[in-house]
Write an enzyme that holds these catalytic residues in place. Sequence first.
Site, PDB file in Angstrom:
ATOM      1  N   HIS A 120       0.823  -1.216   0.000  1.00  0.00           N
ATOM      2  CA  HIS A 120       0.000   0.000   0.000  1.00  0.00           C
ATOM      3  C   HIS A 120       0.855   1.264   0.000  1.00  0.00           C
ATOM      4  CE1 HIS A 120      -3.374  -2.673   1.224  1.00  0.00           C
ATOM      5  NE2 HIS A 120      -2.431  -3.255   1.940  1.00  0.00           N
TER       6      HIS A 120
ATOM      7  N   SER B  67      15.747  21.116 -16.236  1.00  0.00           N
ATOM      8  CA  SER B  67      14.579  21.931 -16.560  1.00  0.00           C
ATOM      9  C   SER B  67      15.044  23.190 -17.275  1.00  0.00           C
ATOM     10  CB  SER B  67      13.857  22.298 -15.267  1.00  0.00           C
ATOM     11  OG  SER B  67      13.112  23.487 -15.437  1.00  0.00           O
TER      12      SER B  67
ATOM     13  N   LYS C  63      16.792  21.564 -11.091  1.00  0.00           N
ATOM     14  CA  LYS C  63      16.105  20.297 -11.328  1.00  0.00           C
ATOM     15  C   LYS C  63      16.977  19.241 -11.976  1.00  0.00           C
ATOM     16  CE  LYS C  63      11.981  19.776 -11.629  1.00  0.00           C
ATOM     17  NZ  LYS C  63      10.940  19.060 -10.945  1.00  0.00           N
TER      18      LYS C  63
ATOM     19  N   GLU D 291      10.635   8.023 -16.756  1.00  0.00           N
ATOM     20  CA  GLU D 291       9.264   8.461 -17.068  1.00  0.00           C
ATOM     21  C   GLU D 291       8.852   8.033 -18.473  1.00  0.00           C
ATOM     22  OE1 GLU D 291       8.499  12.609 -15.011  1.00  0.00           O
ATOM     23  OE2 GLU D 291      10.555  12.441 -15.669  1.00  0.00           O
TER      24      GLU D 291
END
Length: 463
Positions: free
Chosen positions: A154, A275, A281, A288
């Site tokens: 979970h 970024s 970043k 991804e």
Amino acid sequence: MKLWGGRFESGPAELFERFSGSLRFDKRLFAADVEGSRAFANELLRVGILSADEHGRIHAGFDAILEQSKDPGFFDADDEDIHTFVIRKLGETAGAAADKIHTGRSRNEQVAVDFRIWMKREIRADQQRLEALMAALLALARRVPDALLPGYTHLRRAQGVLFAHYLLAYFEMFARDWRRLSQAGERADVLPLGSGALAGSGFPFDRQRMAGELGFSAVSANSLDAVSDRDFALDFLYAASVTMLHVSRLAEDWILYSSEEFGFLEPGDAVSSGSSLMPQKRNPDALELLRGKAGRVCGHLHALMLTLKGLPLAYNRDLQEDKEGVFDAADQFAASLEALKLCVDTIGVHPRPMEQAAEEGWVCAAALAEALARKGVPFHRAHQIVGGIVLASIKQGKRAEDWSIDELRAFAPEFDAEAQAALRPRAALENHAVPGGTAPRFVAQALDAAESRLDDMKKQTAD
Ligand code: ARG
């Protein structure tokens, strides 16, 4: 050139030709088409359709067009499909003999042969890519054999596991995927040639001989089925889709584990992006994209299923829709396996924050309850007792390892030094000493076994 114009009074509209033409994508089947055609020419010689001289010219013609195909502009043509293209090129290089190459053959069987030849090779290459990925996972497990991860259920800290044990979970998934690919390869390994357009060829071809020459293990048993079956392509797409689901789960784990909130992992520069606006970043873009591409590959599986649904026997032009999706799925799949391997090769592991998260997370609570159960406390009661200790810890801001034996005895007299040891996640690993469990000696065995299983897989796909 058309392979059919005789019964028509005028030609197809240019719009329709553009709509229906497939050369721009089925050119990928060129090598397979030439191979299949060579085996077919050998059979035409055997049944007496081609003379030895014509047969020689045809093979010389194929040699010539294979040579020409190295030219980057070779496929700039407006033929309807790769089969028409190859026959036209053969005419240019072999002369009149080429007019006989299509005797007793249909493009319906030809496209099925080509697609199967292509797919068998693609699948083998994917299995090898998967082997490289599995090897990278095992190497990573060897790199940080002692790292301890709070295992999650979970997405809440549950029980401690060795990070190597976690990696071996993905090894198991990919090993099953390897087998699924191998089974898809077996399904593709059936020769349709000799099926004609749908009813079987009009000439006494030796189909077994052609199968042997082309490296197929069997010939198809029914001509109607052979020209219209694409479930071998579904099998490949399914195997690729399931693999991509596993790829995307791993990618998601690592996106999460490498966030500032977790800090367990750090994707290498080789697979990270920055970024354009926020200078600080460092984004896990490769992971991804892997997660994203899984959707694309699964989409191709669904698309082909819907194309096949309700198609009447036998060949229908709808079947041409099989190729672009399969080719794109194959490209994305191959690239993903390679990209994930690079992510694994370059991942940074931070064992300390991992173990700290486990220590702070009461991941040893179940081990503690089981220790009590071993002393004769009924498990339900042991569960209650440990639940009370966790609650007291939260109220008093205490960590698991802060509890002394005497304090624990106030909860239950059965607590002793052995039970107290279970409060440390590393010691609690020993609580899972079953085959398939995370006790270090079982993980070590599993790692050795995985390495030898992988060697065995590699032997099966060696060229
Ligand atoms: N381009 C076609 C395909 O991919 C080849 C077979 C064409 N057959 C036909 N009867 N039009 O399916």
